[in-house]
Design a protein around this motif. Structure first.
Motif, short mmCIF file in Angstrom:
data_model
loop_
_atom_site.label_atom_id
_atom_site.label_comp_id
_atom_site.label_asym_id
_atom_site.label_seq_id
_atom_site.Cartn_x
_atom_site.Cartn_y
_atom_site.Cartn_z
N ARG A 153 8.88 -5.37 5.30
CA ARG A 153 7.51 -5.46 5.79
C ARG A 153 6.49 -5.47 4.66
NH1 ARG A 153 9.60 -7.01 9.71
NH2 ARG A 153 9.25 -6.37 11.87
N GLY A 154 6.86 -4.88 3.51
CA GLY A 154 5.94 -4.87 2.38
C GLY A 154 5.55 -6.28 1.94
N TYR A 155 6.52 -7.20 1.94
CA TYR A 155 6.26 -8.59 1.57
C TYR A 155 5.29 -9.23 2.58
CZ TYR A 155 10.33 -8.19 -1.51
OH TYR A 155 11.21 -7.81 -2.49
N ILE A 156 5.53 -8.96 3.86
CA ILE A 156 4.68 -9.55 4.89
C ILE A 156 3.26 -9.02 4.80
CG2 ILE A 156 4.32 -9.72 7.38
CD1 ILE A 156 7.35 -9.63 7.70
N TYR A 157 3.12 -7.69 4.64
CA TYR A 157 1.79 -7.11 4.58
C TYR A 157 1.05 -7.53 3.30
CZ TYR A 157 3.28 -4.19 8.47
OH TYR A 157 3.72 -3.74 9.68
N PHE A 158 1.80 -7.72 2.20
CA PHE A 158 1.15 -8.20 0.98
C PHE A 158 0.62 -9.61 1.18
CE2 PHE A 158 1.34 -10.64 -2.98
CZ PHE A 158 0.48 -9.89 -3.77
N ALA A 159 1.44 -10.48 1.81
CA ALA A 159 1.00 -11.85 2.07
C ALA A 159 -0.23 -11.87 2.98
CB ALA A 159 2.13 -12.66 2.70
N MET A 160 -0.23 -11.00 4.01
CA MET A 160 -1.36 -10.92 4.91
C MET A 160 -2.61 -10.42 4.20
SD MET A 160 0.62 -9.38 8.27
CE MET A 160 -0.88 -9.10 9.22
N ALA A 161 -2.44 -9.38 3.36
CA ALA A 161 -3.58 -8.82 2.63
C ALA A 161 -4.15 -9.85 1.64
CB ALA A 161 -3.17 -7.55 1.89
N PHE A 162 -3.26 -10.57 0.95
CA PHE A 162 -3.73 -11.57 -0.02
C PHE A 162 -4.49 -12.69 0.68
CE2 PHE A 162 -3.15 -15.49 -2.47
CZ PHE A 162 -3.63 -15.09 -3.72
N SER A 163 -3.93 -13.19 1.79
CA SER A 163 -4.60 -14.26 2.53
C SER A 163 -5.93 -13.80 3.10
CB SER A 163 -3.69 -14.75 3.67
OG SER A 163 -2.47 -15.23 3.17
N ALA A 164 -5.95 -12.55 3.63
CA ALA A 164 -7.21 -12.01 4.17
C ALA A 164 -8.25 -11.86 3.07
CB ALA A 164 -6.94 -10.67 4.85
N GLY A 165 -7.80 -11.46 1.87
CA GLY A 165 -8.73 -11.33 0.75
C GLY A 165 -9.34 -12.67 0.36
N VAL A 166 -8.51 -13.71 0.31
CA VAL A 166 -9.00 -15.06 0.00
C VAL A 166 -10.00 -15.52 1.06
CG1 VAL A 166 -8.34 -17.48 -0.25
CG2 VAL A 166 -6.94 -15.70 -1.29
N GLU A 167 -9.69 -15.25 2.34
CA GLU A 167 -10.58 -15.65 3.42
C GLU A 167 -11.90 -14.89 3.35
OE1 GLU A 167 -11.95 -17.73 6.74
OE2 GLU A 167 -10.31 -18.09 5.33
N MET A 168 -11.86 -13.62 2.96
CA MET A 168 -13.09 -12.84 2.81
C MET A 168 -13.99 -13.44 1.74
SD MET A 168 -13.42 -10.39 4.96
CE MET A 168 -14.69 -9.46 4.11
N VAL A 169 -13.38 -13.85 0.63
CA VAL A 169 -14.16 -14.50 -0.44
C VAL A 169 -14.77 -15.79 0.09
CG1 VAL A 169 -14.01 -15.63 -2.69
CG2 VAL A 169 -12.78 -13.48 -2.29
#
Length: 243
Positions: A213-229
């Motif tokens: 799950r760590g891989y999945i949550y990291f991918a989600m967090a990274f994508s969400a961060g890019v979308e926030m920018v």
């Protein structure tokens, strides 16, 4: 009777279980935010409140059926050297539902038939459907977390307390997340992509291929961060044009 108040081990297990439930609840928050986004604001808030309340009741009921829950991991049949259990079947069914739901919503968004409002009867049907989906998916997500909780804590009271606290935090978080998705339509497509990712992970788990799950949550967090920018940049450009 109140000896548990001074027992550091019980408090440690409560904190650990609560954190685990909150982390695993990220998937649920994303799903709830997507499914309630199609309802008017007052119906969305009510659906979120009723759906999570029912989900909490069912989770507590599951916790009282510890023997039955543990039995879900017992092998039912063997296919290609992999023993399938009821837990595997539930995860596969839940994952396939998420894949269908996310694909269906993405298709609606692309085709432009993302209608809003509608007659009271249609809204009532959607309201009931949203609540049912929240409860069913929460049950799917809770199977693994509750089975894990059984192995981490010996007291049913601790497990129930952890679930109640986590569901309360989930309720508080789902509102702002849903409102943000409503204000920024592009983030809904990202949330749907998250649901596709979660659905694939659930099916893979059911088939015996565990994705950390760590891989999945990291991918989600990274994508969400890019979308926030991207959202911040869009808002800045819009403000500059208005000046």
């Amino acid at each position: 009777m109140l000896a548990w108040v001074t027992d550091a081990q019980i408090w440690a297990s409560l904190v650990t279980l609560t954190v685990m439930e909150i982390v695993l609840g990220i998937d649920n928050i994303v799903f709830i935010s997507v499914v309630v986004s199609r309802l008017p604001a007052h119906f969305a808030n009510r659906a979120r409140r009723v759906g999570l309340a029912l989900a909490l009741v069912f989770r507590i009921i599951l916790l009282t059926l510890l023997t039955w829950l543990v039995g879900l991991t017992a092998p039912l049949f063997d296919v290609g050297g992999h023993a399938f259990s009821w837990r595997d079947a539930i995860l596969i069914a839940g994952g396939l539902f998420l894949l269908f739901k996310a694909t269906h919503e993405i298709h609606k968004g692309i085709e432009g038939d993302d209608e809003e409002g509608g007659m009271t009867g249609a809204i009532g049907t959607s309201f009931a459907a949203v609540i049912a989906q929240i409860v069913v998916i929460d049950m799917v997500f809770s199977v693994d977390s509750i089975i894990t909780a059984i192995g981490m804590a010996r007291h049913i009271e601790v497990m129930v307390a952890a679930v109640v606290i986590a569901m309360g935090i989930m309720y508080l978080a789902s509102g702002p997340v849903a409102a943000f998705i409503k204000r920024h339509p592009t983030t809904k497509m990202l949330a749907l992509a998250f649901l596709l990712l979660i659905g694939v992970a659930l099916v893979a788990d059911g088939l015996g291929f565990h994705i950390p799950r760590g891989y999945i949550y990291f991918a989600m967090a990274f994508s969400a961060g890019v979308e926030m920018v991207n959202v911040l940049a869009h808002n800045r450009r819009r403000k500059n044009k208005a000046m």
